[in-house]
Motif scaffolding. Structure first.
Motif, PDB file in Angstrom:
ATOM      1  N   ARG A  86      11.162  -0.972   1.386  1.00 51.40           N
ATOM      2  CA  ARG A  86      10.950  -1.431   2.771  1.00 51.40           C
ATOM      3  C   ARG A  86       9.710  -0.772   3.373  1.00 51.40           C
ATOM      4  N   ARG A  87       9.522   0.498   3.127  1.00 48.09           N
ATOM      5  CA  ARG A  87       8.374   1.218   3.666  1.00 48.09           C
ATOM      6  C   ARG A  87       7.067   0.679   3.092  1.00 48.09           C
ATOM      7  N   VAL A  88       7.027   0.472   1.777  1.00 47.00           N
ATOM      8  CA  VAL A  88       5.820  -0.034   1.126  1.00 47.00           C
ATOM      9  C   VAL A  88       5.529  -1.466   1.578  1.00 47.00           C
ATOM     10  N   LEU A  89       6.560  -2.317   1.599  1.00 47.88           N
ATOM     11  CA  LEU A  89       6.334  -3.702   2.028  1.00 47.88           C
ATOM     12  C   LEU A  89       5.854  -3.769   3.470  1.00 47.88           C
ATOM     13  N   ALA A  90       6.433  -2.964   4.343  1.00 45.08           N
ATOM     14  CA  ALA A  90       5.981  -2.937   5.739  1.00 45.08           C
ATOM     15  C   ALA A  90       4.514  -2.537   5.810  1.00 45.08           C
ATOM     16  N   HIS A  91       4.137  -1.541   5.027  1.00 45.19           N
ATOM     17  CA  HIS A  91       2.742  -1.098   5.033  1.00 45.19           C
ATOM     18  C   HIS A  91       1.816  -2.214   4.537  1.00 45.19           C
ATOM     19  N   LEU A  92       2.188  -2.857   3.442  1.00 45.29           N
ATOM     20  CA  LEU A  92       1.340  -3.915   2.889  1.00 45.29           C
ATOM     21  C   LEU A  92       1.230  -5.098   3.845  1.00 45.29           C
ATOM     22  N   ILE A  93       2.338  -5.513   4.408  1.00 46.52           N
ATOM     23  CA  ILE A  93       2.342  -6.653   5.328  1.00 46.52           C
ATOM     24  C   ILE A  93       1.468  -6.363   6.541  1.00 46.52           C
ATOM     25  N   ASN A  94       1.559  -5.156   7.073  1.00 46.77           N
ATOM     26  CA  ASN A  94       0.870  -4.816   8.316  1.00 46.77           C
ATOM     27  C   ASN A  94      -0.530  -4.249   8.141  1.00 46.77           C
ATOM     28  N   ASN A  95      -0.840  -3.725   6.957  1.00 47.14           N
ATOM     29  CA  ASN A  95      -2.123  -3.038   6.798  1.00 47.14           C
ATOM     30  C   ASN A  95      -2.965  -3.508   5.620  1.00 47.14           C
ATOM     31  N   GLU A  96      -2.395  -4.231   4.714  1.00 47.78           N
ATOM     32  CA  GLU A  96      -3.110  -4.656   3.507  1.00 47.78           C
ATOM     33  C   GLU A  96      -2.860  -6.142   3.264  1.00 47.78           C
ATOM     34  N   ASP A  98      -4.695  -8.708   2.527  1.00 53.79           N
ATOM     35  CA  ASP A  98      -5.300  -9.334   1.350  1.00 53.79           C
ATOM     36  C   ASP A  98      -4.480  -9.036   0.096  1.00 53.79           C
ATOM     37  N   TYR A  99      -4.123  -7.775  -0.096  1.00 53.13           N
ATOM     38  CA  TYR A  99      -3.303  -7.428  -1.263  1.00 53.13           C
ATOM     39  C   TYR A  99      -1.902  -8.015  -1.151  1.00 53.13           C
ATOM     40  N   TRP A 100      -1.337  -8.036   0.044  1.00 54.66           N
ATOM     41  CA  TRP A 100      -0.019  -8.643   0.239  1.00 54.66           C
ATOM     42  C   TRP A 100      -0.050 -10.107  -0.180  1.00 54.66           C
ATOM     43  N   ASN A 101      -1.090 -10.828   0.226  1.00 51.76           N
ATOM     44  CA  ASN A 101      -1.203 -12.240  -0.139  1.00 51.76           C
ATOM     45  C   ASN A 101      -1.364 -12.418  -1.649  1.00 51.76           C
ATOM     46  N   GLN A 102      -2.113 -11.531  -2.280  1.00 55.62           N
ATOM     47  CA  GLN A 102      -2.263 -11.600  -3.737  1.00 55.62           C
ATOM     48  C   GLN A 102      -0.927 -11.337  -4.436  1.00 55.62           C
TER      49      GLN A 102
END
Length: 127
Positions: A86-96, A98-102
């Motif tokens: 949950r912590r990693v996904l929240a970080h990726l969704i909110n801060n990364e 481009d990488y989240w979309n990839q």
């Protein structure tokens, strides 16, 4: 007395077999905050799971379970892994983004699973 002991052993065996198998907890002590706060550490993990770079042993372990964990709502994850996910996904969704979309394109191109994570974790800083 012997039959009671046998009954207890059988009950314990049944309880142990009913519990779902969990992923290894060998890497549960990885400092996620340190990785998420330092792009020099984070980007190699992202490139690993996207098949764009080399993988560390913990990166390989992570990559081998992503699709299954996503599809099964982390059913085999330890509690530490659930919180970390949950912590990693929240970080990726909110801060990364481009990488989240990839990652979404690679592991859930039909977006059958990731939409719930996005709605739950958007703008969440620490889960």
């Amino acid at each position: 007395m012997n039959s009671f002991l046998i009954l207890c052993v059988l009950a314990l065996a049944a309880a142990a077999s009913a519990r779902p198998e969990t992923y290894t907890d060998k890497f549960d002590n990885v400092n996620l905050e340190e990785i998420l706060e330092n792009r020099r550490l984070l980007i190699p993990y992202l490139k690993c799971v996207l098949d764009q770079g080399k993988c560390t042993p913990d990166g390989k372990e992570l990559k081998s379970h992503i699709r299954e964990a996503l599809e099964n709502n982390c059913a085999k994850c330890t509690e530490t892994q659930r919180r970390g996910t949950r912590r990693v996904l929240a970080h990726l969704i909110n801060n990364e983004a481009d990488y989240w979309n990839q990652l979404c394109a690679k592991y859930d191109p039909d977006r059958k699973y990731v939409n719930k994570y996005e709605s739950d974790l958007r703008s969440v800083k620490k889960a």
